[in-house]
Design an enzyme around this catalytic site. Structure first.
Site, mmCIF file in Angstrom:
data_model
loop_
_atom_site.group_PDB
_atom_site.id
_atom_site.type_symbol
_atom_site.label_atom_id
_atom_site.label_comp_id
_atom_site.label_asym_id
_atom_site.label_seq_id
_atom_site.Cartn_x
_atom_site.Cartn_y
_atom_site.Cartn_z
ATOM 1 N N ASP A 291 13.976 53.516 -33.232
ATOM 2 C CA ASP A 291 12.761 54.253 -32.893
ATOM 3 C C ASP A 291 11.533 53.353 -32.791
ATOM 4 O O ASP A 291 11.490 52.260 -33.369
ATOM 5 C CB ASP A 291 12.471 55.289 -33.994
ATOM 6 C CG ASP A 291 13.378 56.502 -33.876
ATOM 7 O OD1 ASP A 291 14.399 56.408 -33.166
ATOM 8 O OD2 ASP A 291 13.068 57.525 -34.509
ATOM 9 N N HIS A 433 14.618 51.162 -36.893
ATOM 10 C CA HIS A 433 13.401 50.907 -36.097
ATOM 11 C C HIS A 433 13.431 49.466 -35.613
ATOM 12 O O HIS A 433 13.491 48.550 -36.443
ATOM 13 C CB HIS A 433 12.154 51.143 -36.958
ATOM 14 C CG HIS A 433 12.007 52.565 -37.413
ATOM 15 N ND1 HIS A 433 12.737 53.072 -38.471
ATOM 16 C CD2 HIS A 433 11.261 53.589 -36.950
ATOM 17 C CE1 HIS A 433 12.418 54.352 -38.638
ATOM 18 N NE2 HIS A 433 11.529 54.691 -37.720
HETATM 19 NI NI NI Z 1 8.961 57.276 -35.054
#
Ligand code: NI
Length: 482
Positions: A291, A433
């Site tokens: 992400d 991430h």
């Molecule tokens: Ni996010």
């Protein structure tokens, strides 16, 4: 053969001979005083000694040049590379020592310093990590009419220390690569006037380029070119025979190992085949998701690793970051990763008014579509926050996760790795991430470890296709076999 004494090497030989005359004068003075042994080893970076043969053909970033220079009893001048990788340096030094030892075996005890061994160095690169070293050697013993030229090559990965032999340039399944090289080498050289003029030379060329591993042990990578080198007499007799041929890597792309095909080198990779959903049946599936990117530096590094691992993941990207990294986004899509929408500015959708909410979702999706040509088929609401309104308005499934190692909070690759490994099951969607170096590092540990446990990496779309699908607005957290 096109020997090492011709072409631009001729001037080197002359320079070397001038240097040698000077050395002999010095030696004459010294011998009058005492018998003298001079051994000088130059080990300096990117600079050649002031005397002796001229500097190597090319000096490259991150590679220093060292030399062995001796002139009693024989003249020895050997240039070799010094890198920042100890493993590479050990292998190179072993080669140099062996070269000198072989020369010494043939040395004449009473040669009065006129035996000689000279080795020049040329450095070429495939990319930042992979380099080739080409050594041209010339050996001459006192009393012999002519000397002997030879060529040796070594190709290394400076990052890993790995040495590549010819076979390792090719896919394991590519059992016909020798035949391909044979055809390309023969066809590439046969039209030279030298071979056109003589059937005998053509037959030597044919034999010297036959599809046998022993014919192609000397090679160097130079950009997108594979250069095959041939020692004297292998592919022709006489001074004008060829001693190399150049093969564009593009002409071998269907059989090259993945490491030598990365699209960061101009997109010469063949397109990724669409995975067959039937192949996913009965497999343990896992979807890695990343992400908040793309990150300008970390995402390309992650893509390099995923490419080498032949793993596809899903990126939930932010429009505001895509603005700065359009090429990275295009690359990720071209390499077979799924691009999902994580909205434009990472706002909590449940707190926005209808206009802002729709703008956040739609502008993110539109930007992705403008760059990849494909409207995203998955959305992940920022912070995982959603409500019935968001669901009702969504035109794709809402993709959440079943494992969240909180990599953004711990910033600890080992903790992230442990968290996932302790929980992972078939059908999991893992949240990471690509905005943190520790998370990319964790992915580098997780992927081989999960492969070893038999997991197969799929995109979110592939997971859904294999496990029942999902409608617009449907919240998805995991897809085990039902
Ligand atoms: Ni996010």
């Amino acid at each position: 053969m096109r020997s090492a004494r011709k072409g631009n090497h001729g001037t080197k030989e002359q320079a070397k001979l001038r240097g040698k005359e000077l050395l002999l004068e010095i030696l004459a003075v010294c011998v009058a005083m005492a018998s003298l042994v001079l051994v000088v080893a130059y080990e300096q970076r990117a600079r050649a000694p002031a005397q002796g043969p001229p500097p190597p053909d090319s000096v490259q970033e991150g590679i220093g040049i060292a030399a062995v220079s001796e002139w009693d009893p024989a003249y020895i001048s050997v240039y070799y590379p010094r890198t920042e990788n100890e493993q590479v340096d050990r292998a190179v030094r072993a080669f140099v020592d062996e070269k000198i030892a072989q020369f010494r075996q043939g040395e004449q005890p009473d040669s009065k310093g006129s035996d000689e061994l000279t080795v020049s160095l040329k450095v070429t690169r495939f990319d930042d990590d992979i380099v080739s070293f080409l050594f041209r050697s010339y050996t001459h013993y006192t009393g012999e009419a002519g000397g002997r030229s030879d060529i040796d090559t070594m190709t290394f990965n400076l990052a890993t220390g790995e040495r590549y032999d010819l076979a390792s340039l090719f896919r394991r399944q590519a059992d016909d690569y020798l035949q391909a090289l044979s055809d390309l080498a023969f066809d590439g050289l046969r039209d030279l006037a030298f071979y056109q003029a003589s059937e005998l030379e053509r037959s030597i060329l044919r034999r010297g380029t036959a599809a046998e591993a022993g014919n192609f042990t000397r090679f160097a990578l130079d950009g997108d070119t594979l250069r095959l080198h041939f020692p004297p007499a292998q592919i022709g007799s006489g001074a004008n025979a060829a001693d190399r041929c150049e093969i564009p890597l593009g002409s071998l792309k269907h059989m090259l190992a993945r490491r030598f095909l990365s699209p960061r080198r101009g997109g010469i990779a063949p397109p990724e085949p669409e995975p067959d959903i039937d192949e996913l049946e009965g497999q343990k599936l896992i979807a890695l998701t990343f992400d908040d990117g793309p990150h300008p530096e970390l995402t390309p590094l992650l893509l390099d690793f995923l490419w080498e691992q032949e793993v596809h993941v899903t990126f939930f990207v932010l429009g505001c970051n895509v603005e700065d990294t359009p090429d990275t986004l295009r690359r990720a899509a071209a390499e077979g990763h799924q691009i999902g929408n994580h909205t434009y500015h990472h706002k909590n959708l449940t707190t926005l008014g209808p206009e802002r909410r729709r703008a956040e979702i739609n502008s993110g999706a539109a930007l992705i579509e403008s760059l990849t040509g494909q409207r995203p088929t998955a959305m992940r609401p920022p912070f995982g926050e959603y409500n019935k309104t968001v669901q009702a308005e969504a035109d794709t499934p809402l993709i959440f996760w079943s494992i969240d190692p909180a990599d953004w909070r711990t910033r600890d690759a080992d903790k992230t790795y442990q968290h996932v490994m302790e929980r992972v099951q078939d059908g999991d969607i893992i949240l990471l991430h690509d905005w943190y170096p520790e998370s990319v590092e964790a992915a580098k540990q997780l992927i081989p470890a999960l492969k070893a446990q038999g997991f197969m990496f799929v995109t979110v779309d592939q997971l859904l296709a294999a496990r029942g699908g999902a409608g617009p607005g449907e919240a998805v957290r995991k897809r085990p076999v039902e």
